[in-house]
Design an enzyme around this catalytic site. Structure first.
Site, PDB file in Angstrom:
ATOM      1  N   ASN A 212      -5.720  -1.013  -2.920  1.00 56.34           N
ATOM      2  CA  ASN A 212      -6.095   0.288  -3.481  1.00 56.34           C
ATOM      3  C   ASN A 212      -4.887   0.830  -4.239  1.00 56.34           C
ATOM      4  OD1 ASN A 212      -6.925   2.881  -4.001  1.00 56.34           O
ATOM      5  ND2 ASN A 212      -7.015   3.538  -1.855  1.00 56.34           N
TER       6      ASN A 212
ATOM      7  N   LYS B 182      -4.761   3.515  -6.002  1.00 57.72           N
ATOM      8  CA  LYS B 182      -4.758   4.989  -6.052  1.00 57.72           C
ATOM      9  C   LYS B 182      -4.427   5.445  -7.480  1.00 57.72           C
ATOM     10  CE  LYS B 182      -3.777   4.952  -1.187  1.00 57.72           C
ATOM     11  NZ  LYS B 182      -3.190   5.602  -0.030  1.00 57.72           N
TER      12      LYS B 182
ATOM     13  N   HIS C 177     -12.817   7.569   1.382  1.00 58.46           N
ATOM     14  CA  HIS C 177     -11.373   7.415   1.596  1.00 58.46           C
ATOM     15  C   HIS C 177     -10.779   8.755   2.040  1.00 58.46           C
ATOM     16  CE1 HIS C 177      -7.104   6.867   0.882  1.00 58.46           C
ATOM     17  NE2 HIS C 177      -7.340   5.590   1.080  1.00 58.46           N
TER      18      HIS C 177
ATOM     19  N   GLU D  56      -8.147  10.340   1.295  1.00 59.45           N
ATOM     20  CA  GLU D  56      -7.630  11.235   0.259  1.00 59.45           C
ATOM     21  C   GLU D  56      -8.764  11.987  -0.436  1.00 59.45           C
ATOM     22  OE1 GLU D  56      -5.178   8.218  -1.480  1.00 59.45           O
ATOM     23  OE2 GLU D  56      -3.909   8.356   0.307  1.00 59.45           O
TER      24      GLU D  56
ATOM     25  N   GLU E 220      -8.998   3.539   8.830  1.00 57.62           N
ATOM     26  CA  GLU E 220      -7.685   3.942   8.316  1.00 57.62           C
ATOM     27  C   GLU E 220      -7.270   5.278   8.932  1.00 57.62           C
ATOM     28  OE1 GLU E 220      -6.886   2.118   4.187  1.00 57.62           O
ATOM     29  OE2 GLU E 220      -8.050   3.927   3.872  1.00 57.62           O
TER      30      GLU E 220
ATOM     31  N   GLY F 207       0.323   5.625   4.093  1.00 60.57           N
ATOM     32  CA  GLY F 207       1.509   5.936   3.289  1.00 60.57           C
ATOM     33  C   GLY F 207       2.696   6.451   4.079  1.00 60.57           C
TER      34      GLY F 207
ATOM     35  N   SER G 155      -0.503   1.719   6.026  1.00 59.03           N
ATOM     36  CA  SER G 155       0.853   1.139   6.099  1.00 59.03           C
ATOM     37  C   SER G 155       0.875  -0.360   6.403  1.00 59.03           C
ATOM     38  CB  SER G 155       1.726   1.912   7.097  1.00 59.03           C
ATOM     39  OG  SER G 155       1.940   3.236   6.622  1.00 59.03           O
TER      40      SER G 155
HETATM   41  P1  PGA Z   1      -1.110   2.614   2.459  1.00 60.71           P
HETATM   42  O1  PGA Z   1      -2.568   3.154   2.013  1.00 60.71           O
HETATM   43  O2  PGA Z   1      -1.230   1.126   2.594  1.00 60.71           O
HETATM   44  O3  PGA Z   1      -0.180   3.028   1.351  1.00 60.71           O
HETATM   45  O4  PGA Z   1      -0.796   3.257   3.762  1.00 60.71           O
HETATM   46  C1  PGA Z   1      -3.739   2.619   2.538  1.00 60.71           C
HETATM   47  C2  PGA Z   1      -4.960   3.290   1.946  1.00 60.71           C
HETATM   48  O5  PGA Z   1      -4.929   4.511   1.712  1.00 60.71           O
HETATM   49  O6  PGA Z   1      -5.978   2.629   1.705  1.00 60.71           O
END
Ligand code: PGA
Length: 234
Positions: A6, A8, A88, A90, A157, A163, A193
């Site tokens: 992803n 983003k 997701h 976010e 997640e 992140g 992560s």
């Molecule tokens: P990350 O994000 O690997 O940077 O923690 C994962 C995600 O949001 O799908």
């Protein structure tokens, strides 16, 4: 095994093309059998040569129309895109998508047969309230979602792991995935992560059928190395 990236709000169209060329070359040369999915930003959607699947991080539940700032299936069809991320964290917590909107989106894309990577995950305060509260929260995020939809992939997640460099313990992931498995027979990804250093451990956990990677997927060499680690577990 499913390995998804992803991006983003990262990468330009040119950077994405370069990345996809390198990734597809790697998949071909290494004869990778794992399914690889990439979610680039909307401006980098394109047709690419190779076997990695390209999906969208988001779209509006419509073919076309007056929805300023959104894209519908007409724009996705131009590139043959049939894979979408829904729910997701976010989009839920930063952009304020409600469960009702998410369910509507899920049902719209399900009716069109899209591959849906559906994300669930708790915030830190819910985790601290214990596993029962955590599972109740995840169950509420599955409200209105057909968990046996044939083209569904579920991604667990934890919000606090995205992140941050923090990852739940192996036993926590195992336990939550076991409970998700009771709810659905579809593939279960872990996300939050994931990086080269913990990939090996994560993909060997029972009921982990793959990973969804954000930050660590941005460097194609790292992502390829992670795919290779997963491939060895097939
Ligand atoms: P990350 O994000 O690997 O940077 O923690 C994962 C995600 O949001 O799908």
């Amino acid at each position: 095994m499913i390995i998804a990236a992803n991006f983003k709000t990262n990468k330009t169209r040119a950077q994405t093309r370069e990345y996809m060329d390198e990734l597809n070359r790697f998949i071909h040369l290494e004869k990778i059998r794992a399914e690889v999915i990439v979610f680039p930003p909307l401006t980098a959607l394109d047709s690419f040569t190779g076997t990695a699947t390209v999906g969208v991080q988001n779209a509006y539940a419509v073919e076309n129309g007056a929805f300023t700032g959104e894209v519908g299936t007409e724009q996705l069809d131009e590139f043959g895109i049939k894979t979408i991320l829904v729910g997701h964290s976010e989009r839920r917590h930063v952009l304020g998508e409600s469960q009702k909107e998410i369910t509507r989106k899920f049902n719209y894309f399900k009716a069109l047969g899209y591959r849906i990577v559906y994300c669930v995950g708790e915030k830190v305060e819910t985790r601290e309230a214990g596993e029962e509260a955590l599972m109740a929260y995840i169950t509420s995020q599955c409200e209105g979602i057909d968990l046996e939809y044939e083209n569904l992939v579920i991604a667990y997640e934890p919000v606090w792991a995205i992140g941050t460099g923090l990852v739940p313990g192996k036993e926590d992931i195992r336990s939550i995935h076991a409970q998700l498995r009771e709810k659905s027979s579809r593939p279960l990804l872990y996300g939050g992560s994931v990086k080269i250093g913990n990939m090996d451990e994560i993909v060997t956990i029972e009921n982990v059928d793959g990973v969804l990677v954000g930050g660590a997927s941005l460097y194609v060499q790292s992502f390829c190395q992670m795919i290779k680690t997963a491939e060895e577990k097939i």
